[in-house]
Design a protein around this motif. Structure first.
Motif, PDB file in Angstrom:
ATOM      1  N   THR A   1      -2.979  -0.628 -11.287  1.00  8.18           N
ATOM      2  CA  THR A   1      -2.695  -1.414 -12.500  1.00  8.18           C
ATOM      3  C   THR A   1      -1.496  -2.328 -12.278  1.00  8.18           C
ATOM      4  O   THR A   1      -1.435  -3.439 -12.825  1.00  8.18           O
ATOM      5  N   LEU A   2      -0.535  -1.858 -11.463  1.00  6.94           N
ATOM      6  CA  LEU A   2       0.691  -2.625 -11.246  1.00  6.94           C
ATOM      7  C   LEU A   2       0.635  -3.438  -9.959  1.00  6.94           C
ATOM      8  O   LEU A   2       1.655  -3.888  -9.448  1.00  6.94           O
ATOM      9  N   GLY A   3      -0.567  -3.633  -9.419  1.00  9.52           N
ATOM     10  CA  GLY A   3      -0.718  -4.595  -8.334  1.00  9.52           C
ATOM     11  C   GLY A   3      -0.575  -4.036  -6.938  1.00  9.52           C
ATOM     12  O   GLY A   3      -0.602  -4.792  -5.964  1.00  9.52           O
ATOM     13  N   GLY A   4      -0.434  -2.722  -6.807  1.00  5.75           N
ATOM     14  CA  GLY A   4      -0.365  -2.133  -5.478  1.00  5.75           C
ATOM     15  C   GLY A   4      -1.706  -1.551  -5.074  1.00  5.75           C
ATOM     16  O   GLY A   4      -2.715  -1.720  -5.764  1.00  5.75           O
ATOM     17  N   ALA A   5      -1.712  -0.871  -3.943  1.00  5.04           N
ATOM     18  CA  ALA A   5      -2.911  -0.165  -3.487  1.00  5.04           C
ATOM     19  C   ALA A   5      -2.472   1.229  -3.045  1.00  5.04           C
ATOM     20  O   ALA A   5      -1.327   1.422  -2.621  1.00  5.04           O
ATOM     21  N   ALA A   6      -3.374   2.195  -3.187  1.00  4.15           N
ATOM     22  CA  ALA A   6      -3.034   3.572  -2.836  1.00  4.15           C
ATOM     23  C   ALA A   6      -4.019   4.122  -1.820  1.00  4.15           C
ATOM     24  O   ALA A   6      -5.220   3.882  -1.917  1.00  4.15           O
ATOM     25  N   ARG A   7      -3.481   4.837  -0.816  1.00  2.40           N
ATOM     26  CA  ARG A   7      -4.302   5.548   0.162  1.00  2.40           C
ATOM     27  C   ARG A   7      -3.961   7.017   0.045  1.00  2.40           C
ATOM     28  O   ARG A   7      -2.787   7.386   0.149  1.00  2.40           O
ATOM     29  N   ARG A   8      -4.966   7.857  -0.131  1.00  4.13           N
ATOM     30  CA  ARG A   8      -4.679   9.287  -0.236  1.00  4.13           C
ATOM     31  C   ARG A   8      -4.579   9.928   1.139  1.00  4.13           C
ATOM     32  O   ARG A   8      -5.380   9.653   2.028  1.00  4.13           O
TER      33      ARG A   8
ATOM     34  N   TYR B   1      -1.852   8.506 -10.455  1.00  2.00           N
ATOM     35  CA  TYR B   1      -0.960   7.623  -9.698  1.00  2.00           C
ATOM     36  C   TYR B   1      -1.738   6.482  -9.047  1.00  2.00           C
ATOM     37  O   TYR B   1      -1.246   5.348  -8.973  1.00  2.00           O
ATOM     38  N   THR B   2      -2.941   6.759  -8.581  1.00  2.00           N
ATOM     39  CA  THR B   2      -3.762   5.677  -8.026  1.00  2.00           C
ATOM     40  C   THR B   2      -4.014   4.616  -9.094  1.00  2.00           C
ATOM     41  O   THR B   2      -3.867   3.407  -8.842  1.00  2.00           O
ATOM     42  N   ALA B   3      -4.394   5.056 -10.289  1.00  2.00           N
ATOM     43  CA  ALA B   3      -4.660   4.096 -11.366  1.00  2.00           C
ATOM     44  C   ALA B   3      -3.404   3.299 -11.709  1.00  2.00           C
ATOM     45  O   ALA B   3      -3.460   2.078 -11.920  1.00  2.00           O
ATOM     46  N   ALA B   4      -2.267   3.974 -11.769  1.00  2.00           N
ATOM     47  CA  ALA B   4      -1.018   3.275 -12.129  1.00  2.00           C
ATOM     48  C   ALA B   4      -0.634   2.282 -11.036  1.00  2.00           C
ATOM     49  O   ALA B   4      -0.239   1.146 -11.318  1.00  2.00           O
ATOM     50  N   ILE B   5      -0.743   2.707  -9.786  1.00  2.00           N
ATOM     51  CA  ILE B   5      -0.381   1.819  -8.679  1.00  2.00           C
ATOM     52  C   ILE B   5      -1.281   0.581  -8.681  1.00  2.00           C
ATOM     53  O   ILE B   5      -0.813  -0.549  -8.529  1.00  2.00           O
TER      54      ILE B   5
ATOM     55  N   THR C   1       0.850  -1.193   0.000  1.00  2.00           N
ATOM     56  CA  THR C   1       0.000   0.000   0.000  1.00  2.00           C
ATOM     57  C   THR C   1       0.882   1.238   0.000  1.00  2.00           C
ATOM     58  O   THR C   1       1.796   1.365   0.819  1.00  2.00           O
ATOM     59  N   VAL C   2       0.586   2.131  -0.949  1.00  2.00           N
ATOM     60  CA  VAL C   2       1.342   3.372  -1.073  1.00  2.00           C
ATOM     61  C   VAL C   2       0.561   4.499  -0.410  1.00  2.00           C
ATOM     62  O   VAL C   2      -0.647   4.643  -0.632  1.00  2.00           O
ATOM     63  N   GLN C   3       1.240   5.289   0.407  1.00  2.00           N
ATOM     64  CA  GLN C   3       0.640   6.464   1.038  1.00  2.00           C
ATOM     65  C   GLN C   3       0.825   7.623   0.067  1.00  2.00           C
ATOM     66  O   GLN C   3       1.942   8.103  -0.144  1.00  2.00           O
ATOM     67  N   LEU C   4      -0.269   8.068  -0.528  1.00  2.03           N
ATOM     68  CA  LEU C   4      -0.199   9.005  -1.646  1.00  2.03           C
ATOM     69  C   LEU C   4      -0.493  10.423  -1.173  1.00  2.03           C
ATOM     70  O   LEU C   4      -1.631  10.746  -0.815  1.00  2.03           O
ATOM     71  N   LEU C   5       0.541  11.253  -1.178  1.00  3.53           N
ATOM     72  CA  LEU C   5       0.390  12.650  -0.767  1.00  3.53           C
ATOM     73  C   LEU C   5       0.121  13.479  -2.008  1.00  3.53           C
ATOM     74  O   LEU C   5       1.031  14.081  -2.597  1.00  3.53           O
TER      75      LEU C   5
END
Lengths: 301, 301
Positions: free
Chosen positions: A275-282, A269-273, A256-260
């Motif tokens: 698409t590449l198998g990760g997850a994003a939290r804003r 960036y959420t879509a890219a993350i 999970t990526v912490q997206l600032l």
């Protein structure tokens, strides 16, 4: 004193915090408890301020917010800014930054140092983003062990362990997109909208892990000429290539990526993350900055 | 008729060949046996010639070389040039190109088509470079099964098998270097010399196979700021990163590259190819072009 600040700037413990970047800056009037009383944003970034004009800039902000101490972070502490606050080597935490504040006593101003990284073949630097990251952890907006992403002209990936910044990498993603959009062989082909969609995601997949990015970029032109890519999708595809290369280099593997970020960049960036198998939290970057700068202001006091 | 051509332009079978690119062109007065009698180069590339001015351009060249048939290759056959000569799909050989010449009878001029490639996710195009490659093989300057490299603003890698072009890839290497040198965060840091040396080769090794080229480029700035890279070596290092990414994407594994280049670019690509375990053989690109265009002129006749 403008309306809205209501004289509270004079409260004990209040101060002025400035996120002072290359092209923009944002100033906050902050109460003793760390909450923002007021904020203002303008384009008086360091590129717009002559070396000798910083005292006058501070005076103008104090005329609005009150005659308070100031703490500033970002490019204001670089060789292009007011005074150079030497880099603190990573790993680093808030205490490391507070111990290395550059204090200008006659201006009652402290400048937050940036971070440097030398690790094997890698060299990297940041100024300003570290405040958001440490603040996000301090405020409980993100875990203490996390991977942060701060998209922009120069996207920063920041790794924290136990609340310390242990590593980071800067990708010139936004700058490269602007360069190929505005100059050279792709200029004039990248005028379409940049938004999430199939063209963007196909670009993400092509760019991720690609060791031939300069080839992938030329493919955009060829694909349009040969009718494989609609002209209106070219910009989204090219953006996908670059963001895909950027995200793909982190080899997320489900993390999970912490997206600032917010707005279009957060969506891309959420879509890219994903698409590449990760997850994003804003995460709200203004709240993170305030929490980070307040921690430093308290350590300074 | 200028001195030096000595009236030979009127010999039976003589013709005019033009390598007509985006920013420059080179014209040859060619004897019936394919040897060059005279050559001229100027900056009247397609960007400098208005759509309706091509007949006048040909008339000016004929005033110098004689009233001869003309065969032209390169961007002159693109939508930005005189008339569009539709791409021939790869795999292709000289016979495929000759069969698709765009003939303009009233101007006694033939324009060589470019090549297109659609293979899996890859799309690519070329105009002009194919003449050099096929000519190099036809003239025995290179083997029939070979990998060619044609450095420039857009470097072309071309694979031949049995004298046919079976695949190719375009890398925007030179363009990306110019963009980061002249614009953005690295501008002003890349004014030093670009030459082979340790800084260049370290860049080659960092860039080769790198899935994080946008990170590697930012490292140049950080390495200079942190004193790890001398400022005068920054341009050579950045050039090495991009050429290393370009060459590294070909995964040479000991293969010999047929290098159609001279001067600085030949030296840099040779160093990069050798650093990454390949070998480079230089081929005279003018001789290769002449051999290729002569083959097409003979097939046309």
């Amino acid at each position: 004193m403008v309306s809205g600040t209501d004289g509270r700037g004079a409260e004990a413990g209040a101060y002025i915090a400035i996120d002072w970047g290359t092209t923009n800056r944002r100033a906050y009037l902050v109460a003793a408890d760390g909450s923002a009383i007021d904020t203002m944003r303008d384009d008086r970034g360091v590129l717009a301020v002559a070396a000798g004009d910083y005292p006058a800039e501070l005076a103008a902000i104090r005329a609005r917010y009150g005659d308070l101490p100031v703490i500033a972070a970002g490019m204001v502490g670089s060789t292009r800014g007011w005074r150079e606050a030497p880099y603190v080597p990573a790993p680093a935490d808030a205490a490391s930054l507070a111990a290395a504040l550059l204090v200008i006593p006659e201006e009652r101003c402290a400048i937050v140092p940036g971070l440097s990284l030398l690790a094997g073949p890698r060299a990297d630097v940041m100024r300003g983003e570290e405040v958001q990251v440490l603040g996000a952890v301090a405020a409980g907006l993100a875990p203490a062990d996390a991977l942060f992403c701060q998209p922009g002209t120069h996207n920063k990936w920041v790794r924290t362990e136990g609340g310390r910044i242990t590593g980071f990498a800067t990708a010139m993603t936004g700058e490269l997109f602007a360069l190929v959009r505005d100059h050279g062989i792709l200029a004039g082909m990248l005028d379409g909208p940049v938004a999430d969609g199939e063209a963007f995601r196909a670009g993400v997949r092509r760019g991720a892990g690609a060791a031939d990015l300069p080839v992938a970029l030329f493919e955009v032109r060829a694909a349009v000429l040969l009718g494989r890519l609609a002209a209106r999708d070219a910009a989204a595809h090219a953006s996908g290539l670059l963001i895909g290369a950027d995200v793909g280099a982190q080899a997320l593997g489900g993390e999970t990526v912490q997206l600032l970020a917010d707005g279009t960049l957060a969506a891309l960036y959420t879509a890219a993350i994903e698409t590449l198998g990760g997850a994003a939290r804003r995460i709200d970057s203004h709240a993170a900055f305030l929490a980070g700068i307040h921690q430093l202001q308290e350590l300074r006091s």
